[in-house]
Scaffold this active site. Structure first.
Site, PDB file in Angstrom:
ATOM      1  N   HIS A  64      -9.606   0.944  -1.197  1.00 20.72           N
ATOM      2  CA  HIS A  64      -9.556   1.618   0.094  1.00 20.72           C
ATOM      3  C   HIS A  64     -10.970   1.557   0.678  1.00 20.72           C
ATOM      4  O   HIS A  64     -11.942   1.913  -0.007  1.00 20.72           O
ATOM      5  CB  HIS A  64      -9.164   3.083  -0.070  1.00 20.72           C
ATOM      6  CG  HIS A  64      -7.709   3.308  -0.344  1.00 20.72           C
ATOM      7  ND1 HIS A  64      -7.030   2.689  -1.360  1.00 20.72           N
ATOM      8  CD2 HIS A  64      -6.801   4.108   0.292  1.00 20.72           C
ATOM      9  CE1 HIS A  64      -5.770   3.104  -1.335  1.00 20.72           C
ATOM     10  NE2 HIS A  64      -5.599   3.950  -0.352  1.00 20.72           N
ATOM     11  N   HIS A  69       0.862  -1.198   0.000  1.00 20.26           N
ATOM     12  CA  HIS A  69       0.000   0.000   0.000  1.00 20.26           C
ATOM     13  C   HIS A  69       0.885   1.230   0.000  1.00 20.26           C
ATOM     14  O   HIS A  69       1.234   1.777   1.044  1.00 20.26           O
ATOM     15  CB  HIS A  69      -0.929  -0.058   1.219  1.00 20.26           C
ATOM     16  CG  HIS A  69      -1.961   1.037   1.264  1.00 20.26           C
ATOM     17  ND1 HIS A  69      -3.134   0.913   1.981  1.00 20.26           N
ATOM     18  CD2 HIS A  69      -2.004   2.269   0.698  1.00 20.26           C
ATOM     19  CE1 HIS A  69      -3.844   2.021   1.851  1.00 20.26           C
ATOM     20  NE2 HIS A  69      -3.176   2.866   1.091  1.00 20.26           N
ATOM     21  N   ASP A  92       1.688   4.072   2.754  1.00 15.97           N
ATOM     22  CA  ASP A  92       0.630   4.883   2.137  1.00 15.97           C
ATOM     23  C   ASP A  92       1.219   6.010   1.292  1.00 15.97           C
ATOM     24  O   ASP A  92       1.317   5.872   0.073  1.00 15.97           O
ATOM     25  CB  ASP A  92      -0.339   5.405   3.212  1.00 15.97           C
ATOM     26  CG  ASP A  92      -1.751   5.649   2.691  1.00 15.97           C
ATOM     27  OD1 ASP A  92      -2.003   5.365   1.505  1.00 15.97           O
ATOM     28  OD2 ASP A  92      -2.610   6.106   3.470  1.00 15.97           O
ATOM     29  N   ASP A  93       1.581   7.121   1.925  1.00 14.55           N
ATOM     30  CA  ASP A  93       2.143   8.280   1.221  1.00 14.55           C
ATOM     31  C   ASP A  93       3.344   8.766   2.024  1.00 14.55           C
ATOM     32  O   ASP A  93       3.265   9.775   2.749  1.00 14.55           O
ATOM     33  CB  ASP A  93       1.082   9.389   1.114  1.00 14.55           C
ATOM     34  CG  ASP A  93      -0.144   8.934   0.346  1.00 14.55           C
ATOM     35  OD1 ASP A  93      -0.083   8.905  -0.897  1.00 14.55           O
ATOM     36  OD2 ASP A  93      -1.146   8.557   0.988  1.00 14.55           O
ATOM     37  N   HIS A 138       1.211   4.749  -2.505  1.00 18.94           N
ATOM     38  CA  HIS A 138       0.808   5.542  -3.678  1.00 18.94           C
ATOM     39  C   HIS A 138       2.081   6.191  -4.203  1.00 18.94           C
ATOM     40  O   HIS A 138       2.701   6.989  -3.477  1.00 18.94           O
ATOM     41  CB  HIS A 138      -0.202   6.613  -3.281  1.00 18.94           C
ATOM     42  CG  HIS A 138      -1.440   6.053  -2.649  1.00 18.94           C
ATOM     43  ND1 HIS A 138      -2.595   5.815  -3.363  1.00 18.94           N
ATOM     44  CD2 HIS A 138      -1.695   5.643  -1.376  1.00 18.94           C
ATOM     45  CE1 HIS A 138      -3.513   5.309  -2.550  1.00 18.94           C
ATOM     46  NE2 HIS A 138      -2.997   5.188  -1.339  1.00 18.94           N
ATOM     47  N   GLU A 185     -11.302   3.637   5.848  1.00 19.00           N
ATOM     48  CA  GLU A 185     -10.260   4.574   6.314  1.00 19.00           C
ATOM     49  C   GLU A 185     -10.970   5.717   7.046  1.00 19.00           C
ATOM     50  O   GLU A 185     -10.694   5.971   8.216  1.00 19.00           O
ATOM     51  CB  GLU A 185      -9.436   5.091   5.128  1.00 19.00           C
ATOM     52  CG  GLU A 185      -8.342   6.081   5.513  1.00 19.00           C
ATOM     53  CD  GLU A 185      -7.619   6.684   4.301  1.00 19.00           C
ATOM     54  OE1 GLU A 185      -8.143   6.592   3.166  1.00 19.00           O
ATOM     55  OE2 GLU A 185      -6.525   7.252   4.505  1.00 19.00           O
TER      56      GLU A 185
HETATM   57  N1  HPA Z   1      -6.475   7.510   1.104  1.00 17.12           N
HETATM   58  C1  HPA Z   1      -7.226   7.648   0.011  1.00 17.12           C
HETATM   59  N2  HPA Z   1      -6.733   8.024  -1.148  1.00 17.12           N
HETATM   60  C2  HPA Z   1      -5.422   8.260  -1.242  1.00 17.12           C
HETATM   61  C3  HPA Z   1      -4.604   8.133  -0.143  1.00 17.12           C
HETATM   62  C4  HPA Z   1      -5.156   7.740   1.086  1.00 17.12           C
HETATM   63  O1  HPA Z   1      -4.484   7.619   2.130  1.00 17.12           O
HETATM   64  N3  HPA Z   1      -3.353   8.450  -0.574  1.00 17.12           N
HETATM   65  C5  HPA Z   1      -3.424   8.733  -1.874  1.00 17.12           C
HETATM   66  N4  HPA Z   1      -4.686   8.627  -2.293  1.00 17.12           N
HETATM   67 ZN    ZN Z   2      -3.793   4.676   0.454  1.00 16.58          ZN
END
Ligand code: HPA
Ligand code: ZN
Length: 336
Positions: free
Chosen positions: A197, A17, A278-279, A19, A200
């Site tokens: 996703h 996971h 994630d990011d 991006h 969240e």
């Molecule tokens: N959540 C949803 N969309 C996203 C995320 C995230 O953490 N990061 C990049 N796009």
């Molecule tokens: Zn994500």
């Protein structure tokens, strides 16, 4: 090896996971802005970092879409991906499945081909030079309509063999999985695996919809599922992996602090949790920092850390021989 930090750093692991646009570090953002003559509202690395104070997912996404505006040429996508892959390899990530957001680029007039050629070249270089295995997952932006996702799937077809799965990301609230059931049906008929996703920021029902309507093989995040014991039981029974992102959840205020993160609870419930970044450029750490900070705050045992790494390989979309090779490397590391 008694030091937990060393153990985490050297532990073989998969990242499922991430991006790729979220791995754009401020330094590269400014360098690409200069190279491509894109005007940014920030004058310095410090100014970029200072802007990363989020109270929810949308706050982050607004900056994330601004940040990716510096990506224009095939070489930019290559540079972005190879930088992430080098860092991942240095953290003993042996297998990486990378999300990309084609609509974040095609909506700005960048061709699908430019994006995928740059990413693909980086993945192949990393496989050759870093000894990793890799995969690409095309994510649809859920704040856009299903017709846009359908067009994006059409655009991806010439590169069908470069993409292992499709996913669903961006603004979760108000954009349920049901909105995308037709495009996911078509993707599955074309042979793509699916992920989404869910849970969240959205409700447990979005996790259920992702399973029932999108046929997902993994849930990205999934935290909200913990609110419904029936849903937890189903995820445990069907061994549906959750790609959990601890630092992301803290930074986007899904949990008040790391000590309140449900990662350990997930393991205790028998859920197939994995740890991911994630990011990483936006949330303050790559996968090992996620392991480390979760370890420190939650008191994860060595066994739990190994379980998280084992889950990451078991949940991977690579073929069985590759998976067994990674798992054998993990077992050898743990034994030694
Ligand atoms: N959540 C949803 N969309 C996203 C995320 C995230 O953490 N990061 C990049 N796009
Ligand atoms: Zn994500």
């Amino acid at each position: 090896m008694t030091d937990p930090g060393q153990f985490i750093a050297r532990l073989p692991k998969a990242e499922l996971h991430i991006h790729i646009e979220g791995s754009l570090e401020p330094e590269m953002m400014l360098a690409l802005a200069a190279r491509n003559e894109v005007r940014l509202r920030y004058g310095s690395v410090e100014a970029v970092r200072a802007a990363y104070r989020f109270t929810n997912l949308q706050d982050f996404l607004d900056l994330y879409y601004q940040g990716m505006s510096v990506l224009r040429e095939e070489q930019d996508f290559y540079d972005l991906a190879i930088a992430y892959l080098r860092r991942a390899a240095a953290q003993n990530v042996r297998h990486a499945e990378i999300f990309f957001d084609p609509q974040g680029h095609t909506e700005r007039g960048i061709s699908f081909e430019t994006v995928i050629d740059g990413l693909w070249r980086a993945l192949k270089d990393a496989e050759r030079t870093l000894g990793m295995t890799t995969g690409l997952i095309l994510c649809f932006l859920r704040h856009l309509d299903e017709a846009s996702a359908e067009r994006t799937l059409d655009e991806a077809l010439p590169w069908r063999d470069r993409i292992i799965a499709v996913g669903l990301d961006s603004s979760e609230k108000g954009n349920p999985p049901s909105k995308f059931q037709h495009v996911f049906r078509r993707a599955r008929d074309l042979g793509f695996l699916t992920v989404a996703h869910a849970g969240e920021e959205g409700p447990p029902d979005y996790v259920r919809q992702a399973l029932d309507l999108l046929g997902v093989r993994r849930i990205d995040h999934g935290n909200a599922a913990l609110r419904e014991p029936d849903l937890v039981a189903r995820l445990v029974r069907d061994r549906i992996p959750l790609t959990v992102c601890p630092l992301s959840n803290v930074r986007l205020c899904g949990v008040p602090d790391m000590a309140a993160h449900p990662l350990r609870k997930m393991l205790q419930l028998g859920l197939m949790a994995t740890v991911n970044s994630d990011d990483p450029a936006y949330f303050g750490g790559y996968v090992n920092e996620n392991f480390q900070q979760a370890h420190d705050a939650l008191g994860l045992t060595r066994e739990e850390i190994v379980t998280l790494a084992r889950n990451s390989f078991q949940a991977a979309f690579c073929d069985d021989a590759v998976k067994q090779r990674h798992l054998a490397a993990l077992d050898a590391f743990v034994k030694a």
